[in-house]
Design an enzyme around this catalytic site. Structure first.
Site, PDB file in Angstrom:
ATOM      1  N   ASP A  72       0.875  -0.892   0.133  1.00  0.00           N
ATOM      2  CA  ASP A  72      -0.102   0.026   0.067  1.00  0.00           C
ATOM      3  C   ASP A  72       0.876   1.184   0.000  1.00  0.00           C
ATOM      4  OD1 ASP A  72      -2.670  -0.952   0.172  1.00  0.00           O
ATOM      5  OD2 ASP A  72      -2.352  -1.572   2.213  1.00  0.00           O
TER       6      ASP A  72
ATOM      7  N   ARG B 131       3.848   2.528   2.850  1.00  0.00           N
ATOM      8  CA  ARG B 131       4.684   1.777   3.741  1.00  0.00           C
ATOM      9  C   ARG B 131       6.179   1.886   3.363  1.00  0.00           C
ATOM     10  NH1 ARG B 131       0.083   1.665   6.222  1.00  0.00           N
ATOM     11  NH2 ARG B 131      -1.359  -0.052   5.329  1.00  0.00           N
TER      12      ARG B 131
ATOM     13  N   ARG C 205      -7.092  10.749   1.830  1.00  0.00           N
ATOM     14  CA  ARG C 205      -6.848   9.486   0.751  1.00  0.00           C
ATOM     15  C   ARG C 205      -7.789   9.713  -0.568  1.00  0.00           C
ATOM     16  NH1 ARG C 205      -7.751   4.130   3.792  1.00  0.00           N
ATOM     17  NH2 ARG C 205      -6.861   3.146   2.257  1.00  0.00           N
TER      18      ARG C 205
ATOM     19  N   LYS D 141     -10.110   1.386  -5.345  1.00  0.00           N
ATOM     20  CA  LYS D 141     -10.545   0.870  -4.104  1.00  0.00           C
ATOM     21  C   LYS D 141     -11.353   1.962  -3.348  1.00  0.00           C
ATOM     22  CE  LYS D 141      -6.486   1.470  -1.504  1.00  0.00           C
ATOM     23  NZ  LYS D 141      -5.126   0.906  -0.890  1.00  0.00           N
ATOM     24  N   HIS D 142     -12.516   1.875  -2.746  1.00  0.00           N
ATOM     25  CA  HIS D 142     -13.049   0.409  -2.244  1.00  0.00           C
ATOM     26  C   HIS D 142     -14.431   0.526  -2.680  1.00  0.00           C
ATOM     27  CE1 HIS D 142     -10.042   1.870   0.634  1.00  0.00           C
ATOM     28  NE2 HIS D 142      -9.466   0.762   0.700  1.00  0.00           N
TER      29      HIS D 142
ATOM     30  N   HIS E 138     -11.721  -1.172   9.493  1.00  0.00           N
ATOM     31  CA  HIS E 138     -10.590  -2.036  10.358  1.00  0.00           C
ATOM     32  C   HIS E 138     -10.874  -2.510  11.756  1.00  0.00           C
ATOM     33  CE1 HIS E 138      -8.342   0.378   7.163  1.00  0.00           C
ATOM     34  NE2 HIS E 138      -7.486  -0.621   7.392  1.00  0.00           N
TER      35      HIS E 138
ATOM     36  N   ASP F  76     -10.780  -6.704   0.126  1.00  0.00           N
ATOM     37  CA  ASP F  76      -9.955  -5.930   1.221  1.00  0.00           C
ATOM     38  C   ASP F  76      -9.577  -7.301   2.234  1.00  0.00           C
ATOM     39  OD1 ASP F  76      -8.749  -3.794   2.357  1.00  0.00           O
ATOM     40  OD2 ASP F  76     -10.573  -2.705   2.526  1.00  0.00           O
TER      41      ASP F  76
END
Length: 332
Positions: free
Chosen positions: A62, A70, A131, A161-162, A174, A244
């Site tokens: 990601d 990351r 985002r 996404k998403h 999450h 996901d």
């Protein structure tokens, strides 16, 4: 049944247990997180070690930009997608940023980043926020299209996404099970527009762990109605569908990891992600072995289309792109 598993590893190098899991044909992908990453050379060596065990495995990360990236040490600190919205030259900058992101990701041996985010920012979802490119669906589509163009010019497949949009539901999937109470007609004139207009440009789509009760009682990623009737038939999408992360709380509504991955593949996902929980990944793998799944041939389109090299900073296009982003004060 077609389908496969994408999992993760704990550290910056492979253990014997990791290698054993990678040898299983039902494992088709591996995603890296920040804990797996020290610097570009180490990531390249890790990718080489993974491919020595499984040359055909998909390697993902990601690397959206903003708070979701990351690869950090000795990589470009990318802007959040919202940072492009007010720029007069926003489309050019989005394309340039995407090319830079993709070039760095491919250089270390990874195949793709799960990007771009096509969610709309309704100022309701904290997990989406910056985002998202925009709140306006048409402008978001234009910016995402430019970003996809930049990714593709570097040799990277794009994942939207998403689906069909996480921007309205306030809960974070999450840690909770988000619900979006709007009708399908309301979604069609707002959140579905980027997915609809970019269906022919996207190589993959990742559905949301969000329930849209006026459309289906299951989260989108477990719904044949969303994935088959709407995404495939109505929108004409022909690419790969990734779930996901099936370890997220938003996926727990359908049971344990074995039930989740079976439900995701039955609904139409080509690959199920089970991350940050090795026990759950092993349970999902056992389920796939019991079901006798075969990998989807469509997954091949997600492989890198360019030979990565750590010498990319010598490329004149790289230097020009970095200068452009610095002049726009999008990167330091």
């Amino acid at each position: 049944m077609q389908g496969s598993l994408m999992l993760d590893i704990a550290g910056t190098w492979l253990t014997a247990e990791d290698r054993q899991l990678l040898r299983q044909p039902e494992v088709g992908g591996l995603i890296l997180f920040a804990r797996n990453i020290e610097n570009p050379r180490q990531v390249q060596e890790l990718c080489c070690a993974i491919r020595a065990v499984r040359p055909d495995v998909l390697l993902a990360v990601d690397q959206e930009g903003g708070r979701v990236q990351r690869l950090r040490r000795d990589f470009v600190r990318l802007p959040a997608m919202r940072d492009f919205a007010s720029r007069a030259d926003a489309l050019e900058l989005a394309e340039t940023c995407a090319w830079v992101m993709a070039t760095e990701v491919l250089a270390v041996g990874l195949d793709f980043s799960f990007a771009p985010v096509l969610d709309l920012d309704h100022q309701r979802s904290a997990v989406v926020g910056t985002r998202a490119f925009e709140a306006d669906p048409q402008r978001a589509t234009e910016l995402a299209g430019a970003f996809i163009k930049g990714m593709r010019s570097a040799g990277m497949a794009a994942t939207g996404k998403h689906f069909p949009g996480h921007g309205w539901a306030e809960a974070d999937s999450h840690v909770a099970i988000p619900v979006d109470e709007r009708s399908l007609d309301a979604l069609r004139v707002h959140d579905l527009i980027p997915f609809q207009q970019l269906a022919g440009e996207l190589d993959a789509v990742m559905p949301a762990h969000v329930i849209y009760p006026q459309v289906d009682d299951k989260p989108a990623g477990f719904s044949r109605h969303w994935l088959q009737d709407i995404l495939r038939k109505e929108l004409g999408f022909r690419g790969v569908i990734f779930s996901d992360d099936l370890s997220m709380a938003g996926a727990h509504v359908v049971g344990d990891a074995a039930s989740r991955i079976e439900a995701a593949l039955t609904a139409g996902c080509d690959m199920g992600l089970v991350c940050n929980d090795r026990g759950a990944a092993e349970l999902a793998l056992s389920a796939l072995q019991r079901l006798g799944v075969q990998p989807s041939l469509a997954l091949a389109k997600m492989r890198s289309r360019a030979a990565g090299s750590l010498e990319y900073k010598q490329d004149p296009r790289w230097r020009a792109s970095i200068s452009t982003l610095k002049a726009a004060e999008l990167i330091a």
